[in-house]
Design an enzyme around this catalytic site. Sequence first.
Site, PDB file in Angstrom:
ATOM      1  N   ALA A 123       0.827  -1.211   0.000  1.00  0.00           N
ATOM      2  CA  ALA A 123       0.000   0.000   0.000  1.00  0.00           C
ATOM      3  C   ALA A 123       0.860   1.259   0.000  1.00  0.00           C
ATOM      4  CB  ALA A 123      -0.904   0.002   1.231  1.00  0.00           C
ATOM      5  N   SER A 128       7.958  -2.852   4.642  1.00  0.00           N
ATOM      6  CA  SER A 128       9.309  -3.421   4.687  1.00  0.00           C
ATOM      7  C   SER A 128      10.214  -2.633   5.632  1.00  0.00           C
ATOM      8  CB  SER A 128       9.937  -3.581   3.301  1.00  0.00           C
ATOM      9  OG  SER A 128       9.690  -2.483   2.512  1.00  0.00           O
ATOM     10  N   GLU A 160      18.065  -2.605   2.367  1.00  0.00           N
ATOM     11  CA  GLU A 160      17.310  -2.486   1.100  1.00  0.00           C
ATOM     12  C   GLU A 160      18.268  -2.295  -0.067  1.00  0.00           C
ATOM     13  OE1 GLU A 160      14.043  -2.374   0.167  1.00  0.00           O
ATOM     14  OE2 GLU A 160      12.990  -2.208   2.087  1.00  0.00           O
ATOM     15  N   ASP A 172      11.760   6.212   5.020  1.00  0.00           N
ATOM     16  CA  ASP A 172      10.856   5.238   5.647  1.00  0.00           C
ATOM     17  C   ASP A 172      11.458   4.674   6.927  1.00  0.00           C
ATOM     18  OD1 ASP A 172       9.653   5.761   3.268  1.00  0.00           O
ATOM     19  OD2 ASP A 172       9.997   3.779   2.399  1.00  0.00           O
TER      20      ASP A 172
HETATM   21  C1  GLA Z   1       9.798   4.766  -1.118  1.00  0.00           C
HETATM   22  C2  GLA Z   1      11.254   4.784  -0.651  1.00  0.00           C
HETATM   23  C3  GLA Z   1      11.588   6.102   0.051  1.00  0.00           C
HETATM   24  C4  GLA Z   1      11.178   7.307  -0.793  1.00  0.00           C
HETATM   25  C5  GLA Z   1       9.742   7.140  -1.302  1.00  0.00           C
HETATM   26  C6  GLA Z   1       9.339   8.221  -2.263  1.00  0.00           C
HETATM   27  O1  GLA Z   1       8.934   4.767  -0.024  1.00  0.00           O
HETATM   28  O2  GLA Z   1      11.494   3.704   0.223  1.00  0.00           O
HETATM   29  O3  GLA Z   1      12.955   6.132   0.355  1.00  0.00           O
HETATM   30  O4  GLA Z   1      12.079   7.523  -1.840  1.00  0.00           O
HETATM   31  O5  GLA Z   1       9.535   5.889  -1.942  1.00  0.00           O
HETATM   32  O6  GLA Z   1       9.305   9.444  -1.641  1.00  0.00           O
END
Ligand code: GLA
Length: 383
Positions: A123, A128, A160, A172
Amino acid sequence: METTQLTSQFFDLFGHKASGVSTAPGRVNLIGEFTDYNLGYVLPCALNFSTQVAFNTRADNQIEVYSLNYPGEKDTFSADGEIVQGESQWGNYIRAVVYVLKKRGYHLGGAELLITSDVPQGAGLSSSAALEVSIAGALNKAFNLGISTRDIALIGQQSENEFMHCQCGIMDQLISAQGEQGHALKIDCDDLATESVAIPDDLSLVIVNSNYPRKLVESEYNQRRLDCEGAAEKMQVPTLRNANLALLEQTKNQLTDNEYKRAFHVLSENQRVLDTVDALSNNDMPALRDLLAASHNSLRDNFEVTVPATDGLVEIISEALDGKGAVRMTGGGFGGAVICLCRASEIDVVKAAVDAKYQAKFGLTADIFVCQAGAGLLVEDVS
Ligand code: GLA
Protein backbone atom coordinates in the site's frame (compact mmCIF):
# COMPACT_ATOMS: atom_id res chain seq x y z
CA MET A 1 -1.44 -7.18 18.70
CA GLU A 2 -1.17 -7.08 22.48
CA THR A 3 2.39 -7.78 23.60
CA THR A 4 1.17 -10.53 25.95
CA GLN A 5 -0.60 -12.29 23.09
CA LEU A 6 2.58 -12.26 20.99
CA THR A 7 4.79 -13.46 23.84
CA SER A 8 2.37 -16.27 24.66
CA GLN A 9 2.52 -17.39 21.00
CA PHE A 10 6.32 -17.20 21.27
CA PHE A 11 6.18 -19.50 24.30
CA ASP A 12 3.94 -22.00 22.47
CA LEU A 13 6.30 -22.06 19.50
CA PHE A 14 9.71 -22.17 21.16
CA GLY A 15 8.86 -23.72 24.55
CA HIS A 16 10.33 -20.84 26.60
CA LYS A 17 9.80 -17.14 27.16
CA ALA A 18 10.77 -14.26 24.88
CA SER A 19 13.17 -11.79 26.47
CA GLY A 20 11.80 -8.76 24.64
CA VAL A 21 9.46 -7.32 22.03
CA SER A 22 10.49 -4.78 19.41
CA THR A 23 7.78 -2.69 17.74
CA ALA A 24 8.29 -0.45 14.69
CA PRO A 25 5.58 1.39 12.73
CA GLY A 26 4.73 1.87 9.07
CA ARG A 27 4.50 5.45 7.85
CA VAL A 28 2.59 7.82 5.66
CA ASN A 29 4.38 10.65 3.93
CA LEU A 30 2.47 13.93 4.05
CA ILE A 31 4.69 15.56 1.41
CA GLY A 32 8.25 15.44 0.05
CA GLU A 33 8.18 12.54 -2.39
CA PHE A 34 11.35 11.21 -4.06
CA THR A 35 13.31 13.98 -2.40
CA ASP A 36 15.01 11.77 0.21
CA TYR A 37 17.64 10.18 -2.02
CA ASN A 38 18.30 13.63 -3.47
CA LEU A 39 19.19 14.73 0.08
CA GLY A 40 16.20 17.07 0.27
CA TYR A 41 13.30 17.42 2.72
CA VAL A 42 10.49 15.01 3.60
CA LEU A 43 7.54 15.24 6.01
CA PRO A 44 6.32 11.77 7.02
CA CYS A 45 4.58 10.59 10.17
CA ALA A 46 4.68 7.16 11.76
CA LEU A 47 1.36 5.30 11.87
CA ASN A 48 -0.50 3.30 14.45
CA PHE A 49 0.09 0.22 12.28
CA SER A 50 3.23 -1.67 13.25
CA THR A 51 5.43 -4.73 12.98
CA GLN A 52 6.34 -6.48 16.22
CA VAL A 53 9.06 -9.00 16.89
CA ALA A 54 9.25 -11.13 20.02
CA PHE A 55 12.81 -12.31 20.48
CA ASN A 56 15.32 -14.29 22.49
CA THR A 57 18.86 -15.52 21.97
CA ARG A 58 19.94 -19.15 21.57
CA ALA A 59 23.23 -20.95 21.99
CA ASP A 60 23.74 -22.63 18.62
CA ASN A 61 24.21 -19.56 16.35
CA GLN A 62 21.11 -20.42 14.29
CA ILE A 63 18.62 -17.64 13.57
CA GLU A 64 15.12 -19.14 13.43
CA VAL A 65 12.28 -16.87 12.32
CA TYR A 66 8.51 -17.34 12.15
CA SER A 67 5.83 -14.89 11.09
CA LEU A 68 2.21 -15.02 12.18
CA ASN A 69 1.41 -13.42 8.82
CA TYR A 70 2.76 -16.49 6.99
CA PRO A 71 1.49 -19.47 8.97
CA GLY A 72 3.39 -22.70 8.43
CA GLU A 73 6.46 -20.94 7.02
CA LYS A 74 9.78 -20.34 8.71
CA ASP A 75 13.29 -19.28 7.80
CA THR A 76 16.41 -20.62 9.48
CA PHE A 77 19.98 -19.62 8.75
CA SER A 78 23.29 -19.49 10.55
CA ALA A 79 24.57 -16.24 12.04
CA ASP A 80 28.08 -17.52 11.22
CA GLY A 81 29.56 -17.29 7.75
CA GLU A 82 28.21 -15.61 4.65
CA ILE A 83 24.60 -14.46 4.64
CA VAL A 84 22.94 -15.23 1.29
CA GLN A 85 19.40 -14.93 -0.08
CA GLY A 86 17.01 -17.66 1.03
CA GLU A 87 13.78 -18.93 -0.45
CA SER A 88 11.42 -16.94 1.70
CA GLN A 89 10.85 -13.42 0.41
CA TRP A 90 9.89 -12.08 3.85
CA GLY A 91 12.76 -14.05 5.42
CA ASN A 92 15.18 -12.21 3.15
CA TYR A 93 14.44 -8.95 5.00
CA ILE A 94 15.72 -10.54 8.20
CA ARG A 95 18.75 -11.95 6.38
CA ALA A 96 19.34 -8.49 4.91
CA VAL A 97 19.52 -6.86 8.34
CA VAL A 98 21.83 -9.58 9.67
CA TYR A 99 24.00 -9.21 6.55
CA VAL A 100 24.39 -5.46 7.15
CA LEU A 101 25.00 -5.78 10.90
CA LYS A 102 27.77 -8.29 10.23
CA LYS A 103 29.21 -6.13 7.46
CA ARG A 104 29.37 -3.26 9.95
CA GLY A 105 31.37 -5.48 12.30
CA TYR A 106 28.73 -6.37 14.90
CA HIS A 107 28.91 -9.82 16.42
CA LEU A 108 25.64 -11.74 16.46
CA GLY A 109 24.80 -15.14 17.91
CA GLY A 110 21.74 -17.34 17.43
CA ALA A 111 18.24 -15.96 17.89
CA GLU A 112 14.60 -16.93 17.91
CA LEU A 113 12.25 -14.40 16.36
CA LEU A 114 8.47 -14.33 16.02
CA ILE A 115 7.04 -11.56 13.84
CA THR A 116 3.54 -10.16 13.46
CA SER A 117 2.43 -7.11 11.52
CA ASP A 118 -0.71 -5.14 10.78
CA VAL A 119 0.97 -2.74 8.34
CA PRO A 120 -0.93 -3.18 5.04
CA GLN A 121 1.44 -4.64 2.44
CA GLY A 122 1.84 -3.16 -1.04
CA ALA A 123 0.00 0.00 0.00
CA GLY A 124 3.05 2.25 0.03
CA LEU A 125 2.93 2.45 3.85
CA SER A 126 6.43 1.00 4.35
CA SER A 127 5.75 -2.46 5.65
CA SER A 128 9.31 -3.42 4.69
CA ALA A 129 10.91 -0.53 6.61
CA ALA A 130 8.80 -1.46 9.66
CA LEU A 131 10.13 -5.01 9.37
CA GLU A 132 13.77 -3.94 8.97
CA VAL A 133 13.62 -1.46 11.85
CA SER A 134 11.81 -3.84 14.21
CA ILE A 135 14.33 -6.63 13.45
CA ALA A 136 17.33 -4.32 13.85
CA GLY A 137 15.80 -3.06 17.12
CA ALA A 138 15.34 -6.64 18.35
CA LEU A 139 18.89 -7.76 17.46
CA ASN A 140 20.35 -4.54 18.88
CA LYS A 141 18.73 -5.31 22.23
CA ALA A 142 19.26 -9.09 22.19
CA PHE A 143 23.00 -8.73 21.58
CA ASN A 144 23.57 -5.42 23.42
CA LEU A 145 24.95 -3.74 20.33
CA GLY A 146 24.35 -0.18 21.53
CA ILE A 147 23.14 1.11 18.15
CA SER A 148 21.34 4.49 18.02
CA THR A 149 17.90 4.85 16.35
CA ARG A 150 19.57 6.92 13.63
CA ASP A 151 21.96 4.07 12.82
CA ILE A 152 19.16 1.51 13.05
CA ALA A 153 17.45 3.50 10.27
CA LEU A 154 20.65 3.63 8.22
CA ILE A 155 21.09 -0.14 8.67
CA GLY A 156 17.52 -0.68 7.42
CA GLN A 157 18.18 1.48 4.36
CA GLN A 158 21.48 -0.29 3.67
CA SER A 159 19.65 -3.64 3.89
CA GLU A 160 17.31 -2.49 1.10
CA ASN A 161 20.12 -1.02 -1.00
CA GLU A 162 22.65 -3.83 -0.74
CA PHE A 163 20.65 -6.99 -0.12
CA MET A 164 17.13 -6.32 -1.49
CA HIS A 165 18.44 -4.24 -4.43
CA CYS A 166 16.06 -1.34 -3.97
CA GLN A 167 17.90 1.99 -4.09
CA CYS A 168 15.55 3.68 -1.61
CA GLY A 169 16.35 6.75 0.46
CA ILE A 170 16.30 7.10 4.24
CA MET A 171 12.77 8.43 4.85
CA ASP A 172 10.86 5.24 5.65
CA GLN A 173 13.38 3.73 8.03
CA LEU A 174 14.11 7.01 9.82
CA ILE A 175 10.48 7.84 10.53
CA SER A 176 9.87 4.25 11.63
CA ALA A 177 12.81 4.52 14.05
CA GLN A 178 12.16 8.06 15.30
CA GLY A 179 8.44 8.86 14.81
CA GLU A 180 6.61 10.85 17.49
CA GLN A 181 3.04 10.48 18.67
CA GLY A 182 0.78 13.21 17.25
CA HIS A 183 3.57 14.67 15.10
CA ALA A 184 5.04 14.52 11.64
CA LEU A 185 8.82 14.83 11.34
CA LYS A 186 10.45 17.20 8.93
CA ILE A 187 13.62 15.37 7.99
CA ASP A 188 16.54 17.03 6.30
CA CYS A 189 17.88 14.04 4.39
CA ASP A 190 21.26 15.71 3.97
CA ASP A 191 22.26 15.61 7.65
CA LEU A 192 19.28 13.60 9.03
CA ALA A 193 18.31 16.46 11.35
CA THR A 194 14.65 16.19 12.36
CA GLU A 195 12.09 18.74 13.51
CA SER A 196 8.76 17.62 15.00
CA VAL A 197 5.74 19.25 13.48
CA ALA A 198 2.50 18.91 15.45
CA ILE A 199 -0.51 17.63 13.51
CA PRO A 200 -3.41 19.89 14.49
CA ASP A 201 -5.93 18.06 16.72
CA ASP A 202 -8.79 18.67 14.34
CA LEU A 203 -6.93 17.35 11.29
CA SER A 204 -7.68 13.74 10.33
CA LEU A 205 -5.28 11.54 8.39
CA VAL A 206 -7.28 9.44 5.95
CA ILE A 207 -5.35 6.89 3.91
CA VAL A 208 -7.02 5.32 0.90
CA ASN A 209 -5.25 2.29 -0.57
CA SER A 210 -5.96 1.93 -4.28
CA ASN A 211 -5.21 -1.82 -4.19
CA TYR A 212 -3.85 -1.36 -7.70
CA PRO A 213 -1.57 -4.34 -8.45
CA ARG A 214 1.89 -2.80 -8.37
CA LYS A 215 4.27 -3.89 -11.13
CA LEU A 216 7.86 -3.00 -12.06
CA VAL A 217 7.99 -0.82 -8.97
CA GLU A 218 11.64 -1.46 -8.16
CA SER A 219 13.05 -1.11 -11.66
CA GLU A 220 11.07 2.09 -12.29
CA TYR A 221 12.00 3.41 -8.83
CA ASN A 222 15.70 2.79 -9.43
CA GLN A 223 15.45 4.38 -12.91
CA ARG A 224 13.97 7.59 -11.44
CA ARG A 225 16.91 7.78 -9.07
CA LEU A 226 19.33 7.40 -11.99
CA ASP A 227 17.51 10.22 -13.85
CA CYS A 228 17.95 12.48 -10.80
CA GLU A 229 21.64 11.60 -10.50
CA GLY A 230 22.10 12.22 -14.23
CA ALA A 231 20.52 15.66 -13.88
CA ALA A 232 22.77 16.54 -10.92
CA GLU A 233 25.87 15.40 -12.81
CA LYS A 234 25.04 17.55 -15.83
CA MET A 235 24.38 20.53 -13.56
CA GLN A 236 27.82 19.80 -12.04
CA VAL A 237 26.53 19.53 -8.48
CA PRO A 238 27.04 16.54 -6.13
CA THR A 239 23.28 16.04 -5.61
CA LEU A 240 20.06 17.89 -6.44
CA ARG A 241 20.21 19.38 -2.94
CA ASN A 242 22.98 21.63 -4.25
CA ALA A 243 20.94 22.82 -7.24
CA ASN A 244 18.10 25.31 -7.64
CA LEU A 245 15.48 26.13 -10.26
CA ALA A 246 17.59 28.94 -11.77
CA LEU A 247 20.52 26.56 -12.36
CA LEU A 248 18.13 23.98 -13.80
CA GLU A 249 16.81 26.50 -16.34
CA GLN A 250 20.36 27.55 -17.30
CA THR A 251 21.41 23.96 -17.96
CA LYS A 252 18.10 22.78 -19.43
CA ASN A 253 19.48 22.19 -22.94
CA GLN A 254 22.14 19.78 -21.63
CA LEU A 255 19.60 17.56 -19.85
CA THR A 256 17.36 14.92 -21.37
CA ASP A 257 13.67 15.66 -21.16
CA ASN A 258 13.26 13.11 -18.36
CA GLU A 259 16.23 14.43 -16.38
CA TYR A 260 14.79 17.93 -16.57
CA LYS A 261 11.32 16.86 -15.45
CA ARG A 262 12.60 14.70 -12.57
CA ALA A 263 14.86 17.49 -11.30
CA PHE A 264 12.09 20.07 -11.65
CA HIS A 265 9.86 17.89 -9.48
CA VAL A 266 12.50 17.42 -6.79
CA LEU A 267 13.50 21.08 -6.57
CA SER A 268 9.91 22.33 -6.41
CA GLU A 269 8.86 19.54 -4.00
CA ASN A 270 11.56 20.55 -1.49
CA GLN A 271 10.04 24.01 -1.26
CA ARG A 272 6.56 22.51 -0.86
CA VAL A 273 7.77 20.57 2.20
CA LEU A 274 8.95 23.78 3.87
CA ASP A 275 5.69 25.51 2.98
CA THR A 276 3.66 22.57 4.31
CA VAL A 277 5.44 22.82 7.68
CA ASP A 278 4.19 26.43 7.88
CA ALA A 279 0.70 25.50 6.69
CA LEU A 280 0.43 22.79 9.38
CA SER A 281 1.64 25.18 12.07
CA ASN A 282 -1.08 27.62 11.00
CA ASN A 283 -3.65 24.84 10.47
CA ASP A 284 -4.22 26.49 7.10
CA MET A 285 -6.41 24.15 5.05
CA PRO A 286 -6.45 26.16 1.79
CA ALA A 287 -2.63 26.21 1.79
CA LEU A 288 -2.44 22.47 2.56
CA ARG A 289 -4.91 21.79 -0.25
CA ASP A 290 -2.88 23.75 -2.80
CA LEU A 291 0.46 22.26 -1.72
CA LEU A 292 -0.71 18.64 -1.79
CA ALA A 293 -2.46 19.22 -5.13
CA ALA A 294 0.71 20.72 -6.63
CA SER A 295 2.73 17.77 -5.31
CA HIS A 296 0.34 15.26 -6.84
CA ASN A 297 0.27 17.01 -10.19
CA SER A 298 4.05 17.12 -10.28
CA LEU A 299 4.30 13.41 -9.38
CA ARG A 300 1.88 12.70 -12.23
CA ASP A 301 3.35 14.98 -14.90
CA ASN A 302 7.04 15.42 -14.01
CA PHE A 303 8.08 12.41 -11.96
CA GLU A 304 5.56 10.13 -13.75
CA VAL A 305 4.96 7.72 -10.87
CA THR A 306 1.17 7.84 -10.58
CA VAL A 307 -1.24 5.40 -12.23
CA PRO A 308 -4.82 6.06 -13.41
CA ALA A 309 -6.17 4.43 -10.21
CA THR A 310 -4.29 6.82 -7.86
CA ASP A 311 -4.97 9.82 -10.11
CA GLY A 312 -8.62 8.75 -10.11
CA LEU A 313 -8.78 8.50 -6.31
CA VAL A 314 -7.27 11.96 -5.93
CA GLU A 315 -9.79 13.35 -8.40
CA ILE A 316 -12.78 11.63 -6.76
CA ILE A 317 -11.76 12.77 -3.28
CA SER A 318 -10.85 16.35 -4.13
CA GLU A 319 -14.08 16.79 -6.07
CA ALA A 320 -16.08 15.50 -3.08
CA LEU A 321 -14.19 17.68 -0.60
CA ASP A 322 -14.72 20.74 -2.75
CA GLY A 323 -11.75 22.59 -1.26
CA LYS A 324 -12.31 21.38 2.31
CA GLY A 325 -9.39 18.95 2.38
CA ALA A 326 -6.01 18.17 0.86
CA VAL A 327 -5.16 15.00 -1.07
CA ARG A 328 -2.31 13.46 -3.06
CA MET A 329 -0.63 10.14 -3.77
CA THR A 330 1.85 9.07 -1.09
CA GLY A 331 4.89 6.77 -0.99
CA GLY A 332 6.82 5.05 -3.75
CA GLY A 333 4.14 5.36 -6.45
CA PHE A 334 2.99 3.03 -9.25
CA GLY A 335 -0.14 2.30 -7.22
CA GLY A 336 -0.30 2.28 -3.43
CA ALA A 337 -2.25 4.80 -1.42
CA VAL A 338 -3.38 8.40 -1.39
CA ILE A 339 -3.29 10.57 1.76
CA CYS A 340 -6.11 12.94 2.55
CA LEU A 341 -5.96 15.60 5.28
CA CYS A 342 -9.42 16.82 6.27
CA ARG A 343 -11.64 17.67 9.25
CA ALA A 344 -13.35 14.74 10.99
CA SER A 345 -16.71 15.93 9.67
CA GLU A 346 -15.53 15.30 6.08
CA ILE A 347 -14.41 11.69 6.57
CA ASP A 348 -17.84 10.32 5.64
CA VAL A 349 -17.90 12.51 2.55
CA VAL A 350 -14.61 10.95 1.44
CA LYS A 351 -15.82 7.42 2.18
CA ALA A 352 -19.11 7.92 0.35
CA ALA A 353 -17.43 9.35 -2.74
CA VAL A 354 -14.87 6.52 -2.91
CA ASP A 355 -17.59 3.88 -2.41
CA ALA A 356 -19.79 5.40 -5.07
CA LYS A 357 -17.20 6.02 -7.76
CA TYR A 358 -13.90 4.17 -7.41
CA GLN A 359 -14.91 0.58 -8.03
CA ALA A 360 -17.34 1.57 -10.77
CA LYS A 361 -14.54 3.33 -12.65
CA PHE A 362 -11.48 1.16 -11.95
CA GLY A 363 -12.89 -2.27 -11.03
CA LEU A 364 -10.92 -2.23 -7.76
CA THR A 365 -12.03 -1.93 -4.13
CA ALA A 366 -10.22 0.68 -2.06
CA ASP A 367 -9.43 0.26 1.64
CA ILE A 368 -9.88 3.34 3.79
CA PHE A 369 -7.95 3.82 7.04
CA VAL A 370 -8.40 6.73 9.42
CA CYS A 371 -5.02 6.90 11.18
CA GLN A 372 -3.20 8.62 14.00
CA ALA A 373 0.40 9.77 13.93
CA GLY A 374 2.07 7.18 16.15
CA ALA A 375 5.42 6.69 17.88
CA GLY A 376 8.60 5.22 16.44
CA LEU A 377 10.62 2.16 17.42
CA LEU A 378 10.00 0.80 20.92
CA VAL A 379 11.96 -2.13 22.36
CA GLU A 380 10.65 -3.55 25.64
CA ASP A 381 11.95 -6.18 28.06
CA VAL A 382 9.29 -8.74 28.77
CA SER A 383 10.89 -11.34 31.02
C1 GLA B 1 9.80 4.77 -1.12
C2 GLA B 1 11.25 4.78 -0.65
C3 GLA B 1 11.59 6.10 0.05
C4 GLA B 1 11.18 7.31 -0.79
C5 GLA B 1 9.74 7.14 -1.30
C6 GLA B 1 9.34 8.22 -2.26
O1 GLA B 1 8.93 4.77 -0.02
O2 GLA B 1 11.49 3.70 0.22
O3 GLA B 1 12.95 6.13 0.35
O4 GLA B 1 12.08 7.52 -1.84
O5 GLA B 1 9.54 5.89 -1.94
O6 GLA B 1 9.31 9.44 -1.64
